[in-house]
Scaffold this motif. Structure first.
Motif, PDB file in Angstrom:
ATOM      1  N   THR A 262      -1.139   0.092   4.792  1.00 57.90           N
ATOM      2  CA  THR A 262      -0.197  -0.891   5.327  1.00 57.90           C
ATOM      3  C   THR A 262      -0.758  -2.276   5.022  1.00 57.90           C
ATOM      4  O   THR A 262      -1.835  -2.644   5.497  1.00 57.90           O
ATOM      5  CB  THR A 262       0.004  -0.686   6.843  1.00 57.90           C
ATOM      6  OG1 THR A 262       0.337   0.691   7.061  1.00 57.90           O
ATOM      7  CG2 THR A 262       1.121  -1.556   7.379  1.00 57.90           C
ATOM      8  N   PHE A 263      -0.039  -2.994   4.175  1.00 57.07           N
ATOM      9  CA  PHE A 263      -0.489  -4.300   3.703  1.00 57.07           C
ATOM     10  C   PHE A 263       0.140  -5.397   4.555  1.00 57.07           C
ATOM     11  O   PHE A 263       1.329  -5.330   4.855  1.00 57.07           O
ATOM     12  CB  PHE A 263      -0.058  -4.516   2.245  1.00 57.07           C
ATOM     13  CG  PHE A 263      -0.559  -3.435   1.320  1.00 57.07           C
ATOM     14  CD1 PHE A 263      -1.846  -3.486   0.813  1.00 57.07           C
ATOM     15  CD2 PHE A 263       0.256  -2.366   0.975  1.00 57.07           C
ATOM     16  CE1 PHE A 263      -2.317  -2.497  -0.036  1.00 57.07           C
ATOM     17  CE2 PHE A 263      -0.208  -1.364   0.129  1.00 57.07           C
ATOM     18  CZ  PHE A 263      -1.502  -1.431  -0.377  1.00 57.07           C
ATOM     19  N   HIS A 264      -0.668  -6.387   4.921  1.00 57.66           N
ATOM     20  CA  HIS A 264      -0.153  -7.536   5.679  1.00 57.66           C
ATOM     21  C   HIS A 264      -0.448  -8.793   4.875  1.00 57.66           C
ATOM     22  O   HIS A 264      -1.611  -9.096   4.590  1.00 57.66           O
ATOM     23  CB  HIS A 264      -0.806  -7.599   7.063  1.00 57.66           C
ATOM     24  CG  HIS A 264      -0.467  -6.398   7.887  1.00 57.66           C
ATOM     25  ND1 HIS A 264      -1.260  -5.277   7.932  1.00 57.66           N
ATOM     26  CD2 HIS A 264       0.622  -6.129   8.660  1.00 57.66           C
ATOM     27  CE1 HIS A 264      -0.688  -4.375   8.709  1.00 57.66           C
ATOM     28  NE2 HIS A 264       0.454  -4.850   9.158  1.00 57.66           N
TER      29      HIS A 264
ATOM     30  N   SER B 293      -9.856   0.257  -9.837  1.00 61.85           N
ATOM     31  CA  SER B 293     -10.630  -0.652  -8.995  1.00 61.85           C
ATOM     32  C   SER B 293      -9.867  -1.964  -8.781  1.00 61.85           C
ATOM     33  O   SER B 293      -9.345  -2.546  -9.729  1.00 61.85           O
ATOM     34  CB  SER B 293     -11.957  -0.892  -9.717  1.00 61.85           C
ATOM     35  OG  SER B 293     -12.600  -2.006  -9.193  1.00 61.85           O
ATOM     36  N   HIS B 294      -9.827  -2.423  -7.547  1.00 60.60           N
ATOM     37  CA  HIS B 294      -9.099  -3.661  -7.229  1.00 60.60           C
ATOM     38  C   HIS B 294      -9.501  -4.147  -5.848  1.00 60.60           C
ATOM     39  O   HIS B 294     -10.100  -3.398  -5.070  1.00 60.60           O
ATOM     40  CB  HIS B 294      -7.577  -3.402  -7.222  1.00 60.60           C
ATOM     41  CG  HIS B 294      -7.150  -2.470  -6.125  1.00 60.60           C
ATOM     42  ND1 HIS B 294      -7.362  -1.103  -6.164  1.00 60.60           N
ATOM     43  CD2 HIS B 294      -6.559  -2.704  -4.917  1.00 60.60           C
ATOM     44  CE1 HIS B 294      -6.907  -0.545  -5.071  1.00 60.60           C
ATOM     45  NE2 HIS B 294      -6.419  -1.491  -4.282  1.00 60.60           N
ATOM     46  N   SER B 295      -9.183  -5.403  -5.555  1.00 58.55           N
ATOM     47  CA  SER B 295      -9.166  -5.812  -4.147  1.00 58.55           C
ATOM     48  C   SER B 295      -7.700  -6.115  -3.842  1.00 58.55           C
ATOM     49  O   SER B 295      -6.940  -6.492  -4.737  1.00 58.55           O
ATOM     50  CB  SER B 295     -10.072  -7.020  -3.901  1.00 58.55           C
ATOM     51  OG  SER B 295      -9.739  -8.073  -4.767  1.00 58.55           O
ATOM     52  N   ASP B 296      -7.306  -5.923  -2.597  1.00 54.32           N
ATOM     53  CA  ASP B 296      -5.897  -6.149  -2.258  1.00 54.32           C
ATOM     54  C   ASP B 296      -5.649  -7.661  -2.198  1.00 54.32           C
ATOM     55  O   ASP B 296      -6.513  -8.430  -1.805  1.00 54.32           O
ATOM     56  CB  ASP B 296      -5.563  -5.477  -0.919  1.00 54.32           C
ATOM     57  CG  ASP B 296      -5.689  -3.956  -1.012  1.00 54.32           C
ATOM     58  OD1 ASP B 296      -5.678  -3.421  -2.129  1.00 54.32           O
ATOM     59  OD2 ASP B 296      -5.815  -3.307   0.045  1.00 54.32           O
ATOM     60  N   PHE B 297      -4.452  -8.079  -2.589  1.00 50.75           N
ATOM     61  CA  PHE B 297      -4.239  -9.524  -2.747  1.00 50.75           C
ATOM     62  C   PHE B 297      -3.818 -10.250  -1.470  1.00 50.75           C
ATOM     63  O   PHE B 297      -3.857 -11.461  -1.409  1.00 50.75           O
ATOM     64  CB  PHE B 297      -3.256  -9.822  -3.886  1.00 50.75           C
ATOM     65  CG  PHE B 297      -2.008  -8.985  -3.887  1.00 50.75           C
ATOM     66  CD1 PHE B 297      -1.052  -9.132  -2.920  1.00 50.75           C
ATOM     67  CD2 PHE B 297      -1.813  -8.038  -4.889  1.00 50.75           C
ATOM     68  CE1 PHE B 297       0.102  -8.371  -2.932  1.00 50.75           C
ATOM     69  CE2 PHE B 297      -0.669  -7.267  -4.915  1.00 50.75           C
ATOM     70  CZ  PHE B 297       0.299  -7.431  -3.935  1.00 50.75           C
TER      71      PHE B 297
ATOM     72  N   ILE C 261     -13.744  -4.587  -2.827  1.00 51.18           N
ATOM     73  CA  ILE C 261     -13.291  -3.961  -4.076  1.00 51.18           C
ATOM     74  C   ILE C 261     -13.313  -2.450  -3.826  1.00 51.18           C
ATOM     75  O   ILE C 261     -14.312  -1.900  -3.352  1.00 51.18           O
ATOM     76  CB  ILE C 261     -14.208  -4.345  -5.251  1.00 51.18           C
ATOM     77  CG1 ILE C 261     -14.096  -5.853  -5.495  1.00 51.18           C
ATOM     78  CG2 ILE C 261     -13.846  -3.563  -6.503  1.00 51.18           C
ATOM     79  CD1 ILE C 261     -14.906  -6.378  -6.668  1.00 51.18           C
ATOM     80  N   HIS C 262     -12.195  -1.822  -4.103  1.00 48.07           N
ATOM     81  CA  HIS C 262     -12.106  -0.389  -3.818  1.00 48.07           C
ATOM     82  C   HIS C 262     -11.283   0.303  -4.895  1.00 48.07           C
ATOM     83  O   HIS C 262     -10.608  -0.344  -5.706  1.00 48.07           O
ATOM     84  CB  HIS C 262     -11.537  -0.148  -2.409  1.00 48.07           C
ATOM     85  CG  HIS C 262     -10.207  -0.806  -2.149  1.00 48.07           C
ATOM     86  ND1 HIS C 262     -10.060  -2.162  -1.942  1.00 48.07           N
ATOM     87  CD2 HIS C 262      -8.946  -0.286  -2.085  1.00 48.07           C
ATOM     88  CE1 HIS C 262      -8.789  -2.447  -1.748  1.00 48.07           C
ATOM     89  NE2 HIS C 262      -8.077  -1.325  -1.840  1.00 48.07           N
ATOM     90  N   ARG C 263     -11.329   1.632  -4.875  1.00 46.21           N
ATOM     91  CA  ARG C 263     -10.581   2.433  -5.845  1.00 46.21           C
ATOM     92  C   ARG C 263     -10.398   3.816  -5.235  1.00 46.21           C
ATOM     93  O   ARG C 263     -10.999   4.132  -4.196  1.00 46.21           O
ATOM     94  CB  ARG C 263     -11.359   2.525  -7.168  1.00 46.21           C
ATOM     95  CG  ARG C 263     -12.637   3.342  -7.050  1.00 46.21           C
ATOM     96  CD  ARG C 263     -13.393   3.444  -8.382  1.00 46.21           C
ATOM     97  NE  ARG C 263     -14.534   4.347  -8.247  1.00 46.21           N
ATOM     98  CZ  ARG C 263     -15.412   4.589  -9.210  1.00 46.21           C
ATOM     99  NH1 ARG C 263     -15.314   3.986 -10.380  1.00 46.21           N
ATOM    100  NH2 ARG C 263     -16.414   5.440  -9.015  1.00 46.21           N
TER     101      ARG C 263
END
Ligand SMILES: O=C(O)CCC(=O)C(=O)O
Ligand SMILES: [Fe+2]
Length: 355
Positions: free
Chosen positions: A300-302, A228-232, A284-286
């Protein structure tokens, strides 16, 4: 250097029980309901899904209203009619699958990332630099630094194994950047900001493309594909194949994001929560695993550059909506995410101003 363990090879070696390092503590296991509020044990895979937004909607008011609602309530939504050629979505999934399933381990290991440093580019398995107590994800990944162009290193792409890999990756990078800018525009407008507000605040886009491969797991009830995390960063655009696995936490319940082959999942990330003074939330996702089918996703992270200072838009701060977050240098935020770990909203909460 850590031993080069890849989950896919564990599975191919025929493990019937998950090795100890991959076993999640009870409270993090997929069927645990300790996140559920009010103790009303709602089943996880109920019929609710993240919002679906048609970007071709000619009615700006309806479009911006639906974006505002999705960003406030969910921090994640599907978009369709997004302008990205559907063939490209297919192609990127296809080259990703060819890498994981069509190439021998020894070839893949030529692209191995450096396990000793966080977020290094390449083929790997660990999200954080692991110590003895780290619970490992049931996932392998292949990460690429794609933007700005100075970060691109095509010698780290498996073009000699998969000839069209580089072309597909470059085209996909271009399309994701365009879509990200379009979405940052809508997000800004939906808050009454100028349409370039978010784009200007983030600055030059740093883009990473991560292909995640989740092999079947003999004991899915004990593991997570990705914790579990949120992207930074600012905004993540994700596509998945037809195997369920991505879940978003909504009001204390895990909601499974049903795969839609033509849609792109938009995930608001932590810098967007800060920039919007918490008006919009990062999701918050996993990822969970399953016993029978491998799953593939492409995220794809921006992100902003490491030196960019991020603080809430002053236009969103008023007497009734006080300043919630202190300013942070983005690079410091990322370092803390990697050292403290991504649990819950701990990294965002560390920036909260006393109210
Ligand atoms: O595989 C997925 O669906 C989730 C991937 C993800 O959240 C990530 O890479 O940050
Ligand atoms: Fe993520």
């Amino acid at each position: 250097m850590e031993p080069l363990v890849r989950v896919q090879n564990l599975v191919q070696s025929g493990v019937s029980q998950v090795p100890r390092q991959y076993i999640q503590p009870l409270e993090s296991r997929p069927n645990n309901h300790s996140h559920d509020q009010n103790n009303n044990h709602t089943p996880q895979s109920s019929n609710i899904n993240i919002p679906l937004i048609d970007l071709s909607n000619p009615n700006d008011t309806i479009l911006l209203d639906s974006i505002r609602h999705a960003c406030r309530e969910w921090g994640a939504f599907h978009v369709i009619n997004h302008g990205v050629p559907l063939k490209l979505l297919h192609d990127v999934r296809h080259v990703g699958r060819s890498f994981f399933e069509g190439c021998p381990l020894t070839d893949k290991l030529e692209y191995a990332c450096d396990n000793a440093s966080a977020a290094s580019e390449g083929y790997g398995s660990k999200l954080l630099v692991a110590n003895d107590d780290t619970v490992l994800d049931w996932r392998d990944y292949f990460d690429h630094h794609t933007l700005p162009l100075t970060r691109r290193n095509p010698s780290r792409w498996p073009s000699k194994l998969i000839p069209n890999y580089g072309k597909v990756l470059c085209d996909y990078s271009d399309e994701m950047k365009l879509l990200c800018e379009k979405l940052l525009g809508f997000i800004s407008e939906s808050l009454g900001l100028t349409s370039s507000y978010m784009k200007d605040a983030v600055g030059e886009l740093y883009q990473n493309i991560t292909i995640s491969y989740y092999p079947p797991c003999p004991q899915p009830e004990l593991t997570l594909g990705l914790q579990s995390h949120s992207d930074f960063g600012a905004l993540t655009l994700l596509i998945q194949d037809d195997v369920e696995g991505l879940q978003v936490l909504k009001d204390g319940h895990w909601v499974t994001v049903q795969p839609l082959s033509e849609a792109i999942v938009v995930i608001l990330s932590d810098q967007t929560q800060i920039l919007t003074n918490g008006e919009y939330i990062s999701a918050i996702h996993r990822a969970i695993t399953n016993a029978s089918r491998a799953r593939l996703s492409v995220a794809t992270f921006h992100d902003p550059a490491k030196t960019v200072k991020i603080s809430p838009a002053s236009e969103l701060v008023s007497k009734s909506s006080l300043l919630r977050y202190r300013q942070v240098v983005y690079g410091d935020y990322v370092s803390s995410w990697y050292t403290k770990g991504p649990e819950g909203k701990r990294n965002l909460d560390a920036l909260l101003l006393d109210s």
